[in-house]
Design a protein around this motif. Structure first.
Motif, mmCIF file in Angstrom:
data_model
loop_
_atom_site.group_PDB
_atom_site.id
_atom_site.type_symbol
_atom_site.label_atom_id
_atom_site.label_comp_id
_atom_site.label_asym_id
_atom_site.label_seq_id
_atom_site.Cartn_x
_atom_site.Cartn_y
_atom_site.Cartn_z
ATOM 1 N N TRP A 13 -2.027 -14.062 -8.368
ATOM 2 C CA TRP A 13 -1.437 -13.252 -9.351
ATOM 3 C C TRP A 13 -0.963 -14.409 -10.423
ATOM 4 O O TRP A 13 -0.607 -15.484 -10.306
ATOM 5 C CB TRP A 13 -0.226 -12.930 -8.576
ATOM 6 C CG TRP A 13 -0.300 -11.992 -7.391
ATOM 7 C CD1 TRP A 13 0.165 -12.395 -6.146
ATOM 8 C CD2 TRP A 13 -0.569 -11.043 -7.267
ATOM 9 N NE1 TRP A 13 -0.260 -11.239 -5.246
ATOM 10 C CE2 TRP A 13 -0.701 -10.368 -5.916
ATOM 11 C CE3 TRP A 13 -1.052 -9.759 -8.413
ATOM 12 C CZ2 TRP A 13 -1.102 -9.121 -5.623
ATOM 13 C CZ3 TRP A 13 -1.592 -8.609 -7.970
ATOM 14 C CH2 TRP A 13 -1.386 -8.210 -6.718
ATOM 15 N N ALA A 31 -0.578 3.738 -6.658
ATOM 16 C CA ALA A 31 0.301 2.581 -6.171
ATOM 17 C C ALA A 31 0.849 2.939 -4.800
ATOM 18 O O ALA A 31 0.575 3.812 -4.438
ATOM 19 C CB ALA A 31 1.626 3.153 -7.213
ATOM 20 N N ILE A 47 8.583 -3.597 -4.899
ATOM 21 C CA ILE A 47 7.463 -3.648 -5.772
ATOM 22 C C ILE A 47 6.308 -2.652 -5.375
ATOM 23 O O ILE A 47 6.481 -2.195 -4.066
ATOM 24 C CB ILE A 47 6.974 -5.114 -5.993
ATOM 25 C CG1 ILE A 47 6.418 -5.716 -4.684
ATOM 26 C CG2 ILE A 47 7.823 -6.119 -6.557
ATOM 27 C CD1 ILE A 47 5.770 -7.204 -4.727
ATOM 28 N N PHE A 103 2.094 -2.022 -5.351
ATOM 29 C CA PHE A 103 0.907 -2.699 -5.605
ATOM 30 C C PHE A 103 -0.134 -1.562 -6.183
ATOM 31 O O PHE A 103 -0.078 -0.687 -5.551
ATOM 32 C CB PHE A 103 0.341 -3.389 -4.240
ATOM 33 C CG PHE A 103 1.103 -4.554 -3.844
ATOM 34 C CD1 PHE A 103 0.458 -5.597 -4.110
ATOM 35 C CD2 PHE A 103 1.951 -4.274 -2.982
ATOM 36 C CE1 PHE A 103 1.384 -6.670 -3.728
ATOM 37 C CE2 PHE A 103 2.806 -5.219 -2.405
ATOM 38 C CZ PHE A 103 2.532 -6.550 -3.075
ATOM 39 N N HIS A 104 -0.731 -1.811 -7.172
ATOM 40 C CA HIS A 104 -1.635 -0.745 -7.853
ATOM 41 C C HIS A 104 -3.087 -1.137 -7.723
ATOM 42 O O HIS A 104 -3.490 -2.349 -7.894
ATOM 43 C CB HIS A 104 -1.176 -0.650 -9.296
ATOM 44 C CG HIS A 104 0.066 -0.303 -9.407
ATOM 45 N ND1 HIS A 104 0.390 0.962 -10.098
ATOM 46 C CD2 HIS A 104 1.423 -0.857 -9.470
ATOM 47 C CE1 HIS A 104 1.775 1.313 -10.382
ATOM 48 N NE2 HIS A 104 2.446 0.007 -10.103
ATOM 49 N N THR A 145 -7.617 -4.117 -6.772
ATOM 50 C CA THR A 145 -6.165 -4.309 -6.847
ATOM 51 C C THR A 145 -5.760 -4.993 -8.161
ATOM 52 O O THR A 145 -6.711 -5.861 -8.472
ATOM 53 C CB THR A 145 -5.622 -5.338 -5.637
ATOM 54 O OG1 THR A 145 -5.780 -4.778 -4.513
ATOM 55 C CG2 THR A 145 -4.089 -5.493 -5.740
ATOM 56 N N TRP A 166 0.890 -5.718 -9.658
ATOM 57 C CA TRP A 166 1.998 -5.109 -9.072
ATOM 58 C C TRP A 166 3.146 -4.908 -9.954
ATOM 59 O O TRP A 166 3.309 -5.663 -10.985
ATOM 60 C CB TRP A 166 2.499 -5.879 -7.569
ATOM 61 C CG TRP A 166 2.940 -7.141 -7.650
ATOM 62 C CD1 TRP A 166 2.131 -8.289 -7.115
ATOM 63 C CD2 TRP A 166 4.042 -7.911 -8.270
ATOM 64 N NE1 TRP A 166 3.060 -9.563 -7.063
ATOM 65 C CE2 TRP A 166 4.102 -9.057 -7.925
ATOM 66 C CE3 TRP A 166 5.226 -7.349 -9.051
ATOM 67 C CZ2 TRP A 166 5.315 -9.938 -8.374
ATOM 68 C CZ3 TRP A 166 6.392 -7.888 -9.279
ATOM 69 C CH2 TRP A 166 6.392 -9.473 -9.054
#
Ligand SMILES: [Zn+2]
Length: 116
Positions: free
Chosen positions: A37, A53, A61, A63-64, A72, A75
């Motif tokens: 990240w 999502a 949060i 996660f997308h 992925t 987020w």
């Protein structure tokens, strides 16, 4: 600016900031996703394309991921969707770019501190 793209190209992200480091986290979801990240304010990140999502636990949060290829992408903060922090998976950037950003390991599973 850093640009990321999922495998099929349906989702791209423009990250308009210079991250000091990327984070590899060992919490229950990050270790499964294998994501690295980079963080910034929502206003400096543009998501281009539709994502799916996933939120778990206390649902702070989401996660997308790309609904087509499953990568992925990022987020998002569900409590502060407009003003909060967001994280982008830098593993979806060009390898030369992700390689140039120092990687730090975060113990999200236990102590909630950096391990370096
Ligand atoms: Zn895709």
């Amino acid at each position: 600016m850093i640009t990321t793209s999922c495998h099929c190209g349906a989702v791209t992200i423009e990250f308009d900031d210079r991250p000091e480091f990327a984070v590899a986290c060992n919490c229950s979801i990050c270790r499964r996703l294998g994501s690295h990240w980079i963080y910034s304010q929502t206003s400096k990140i543009r998501i281009l394309g539709e994502t799916k999502a996933y939120a778990h636990g206390d649902k702070n949060i989401a996660f997308h991921s790309c609904p087509t290829c499953g990568c992925t992408t990022h987020w998002s903060n569900l409590n502060e969707p407009e003003t909060g922090r967001m994280a982008v998976n830098v593993r979806l950037a060009d390898p030369e770019i992700s390689k140039s950003i120092p990687l730090r390991h975060f113990d999200g599973a236990d102590s909630w501190t950096f391990l370096d």
